[in-house]
Motif scaffolding. Structure first.
Motif: not given
Length: 324
Positions: A22-46, A72-75
């Protein structure tokens, strides 16, 4: 009706195997994928975020940054980073010869023993109950051992393979050399009766163990206390308390001299109320980098009986390790 100790030991062995699965599959499933959103240009401070941007793949096809992140995500790399963090958060001691290390690590290990019996014959053991050790999840290590091959100088008993060794480690607390240099680990070892007697025990044996360690600069002390609990035929196999302590020093040129005290207290069985203790001087060397993350270390020593009662004497030990 209350369960017998033998039944409880059988249940514990089965629980160990389920936990490993049980331990190894549970750990593999818990890996986070990269965030799906990115900051807009010029919106860093907002604090605003916008939709995923478009990129081109090597074939010229437009793909979103979300798809690129998933590509790019590599388990394996995620697991490797996790394992490196775990090893960096504990002491960097070399594993002792006979005392089980409380460190969790990624390592391939192979031990060879040669010992003299009270009758003067010799027994050679190839494998030493070791094998592949790997960090399966934060604070958790699994050992998938290889059955040892046991050779006898006397005509009987016949040569053959021993039982299958398994081990689960859970590191309760630890700190590296910069933050206290200590560790506390719980271990649960088991042998699966895959071999026939006398090379095998004939029944599963469960060994719960507590491992402690503390270091001061180049010097460290590691100790374990556990018990052998057979799942059956206790009158023949008996029950034993195990206490091992290692005094180790990190010297120059990657040398690690050590002295171990290995004691067994026989509580039940044919040798009930007897105690045997060995002193084990040894010397380790390593770790030496071979290729990228692959390293090499080696250790050797001799167990010498210092009590009147002993089941063997003068066990020569050689241990080869490949940390990765």
């Amino acid at each position: 009706m209350p369960r017998s100790a033998d039944s409880l030991a059988k249940i514990a062995v089965e629980a160990w195997l389920v936990g490993v699965l049980l331990i190894t599959p549970a750990h593999v499933m818990s890996q986070e994928l990269p965030q799906a959103t990115v900051s807009k240009p010029g919106a860093e401070n907002s604090g605003q975020t916008g939709p995923a941007t478009q990129q081109s793949d090597p074939g010229g096809k437009s793909i979103s940054s979300t798809q690129a992140g998933r590509t790019r995500h590599n388990p394996y790399r995620a697991w490797r980073r996790m394992a490196d963090r775990e090893e960096a958060s504990e002491p960097d001691w070399l594993s002792p010869l006979a005392t089980t290390s409380g460190r969790i690590k990624d390592e391939l290990r192979y031990d060879i023993w040669r010992q003299t019996t009270p009758t003067g014959s010799t027994i050679s053991t190839f494998g030493g109950g070791k094998g592949l050790e790997f960090i399966a999840a934060p604070r958790v290590q699994i050992l998938l051992g290889v059955p040892s091959y046991i050779g006898h100088s006397a005509p009987a008993p016949p040569d053959g393979f021993g039982d299958l060794p398994l081990m689960l480690k859970f590191r309760v607390a630890s700190a590296n050399a910069s933050n206290g240099n200590y560790l506390v680990t719980l271990l649960l070892s088991a042998t699966v009766p895959t071999a026939s007697r006398p090379n095998g025990a004939g029944d599963a044996v469960l060994t719960p163990t507590l491992a402690l360690g503390k270091g001061w600069r180049g010097f460290d002390v590691q100790t374990t206390f556990g018990a052998n609990l057979p799942a059956g035929d206790t009158q023949r196999l008996g029950r034993q308390l195990l206490w091992n302590t290692t005094f180790q020093y990190r010297a120059r040129w990657k040398l690690w001299p050590e002295l171990e005290a290995n004691s067994t207290f026989f509580e039940q069985g044919p040798s009930a109320r007897e105690t045997q203790t060995f002193l084990t001087p040894g010397l380790g060397f390593g770790r030496v980098r071979l290729l990228r993350g692959l390293r090499f270390s080696i250790a050797g020593g001799v167990q010498i009986a210092v009590t009147r009662f002993h089941t063997y004497n003068h066990r020569s030990m050689l241990s080869v390790r490949f940390p990765f």
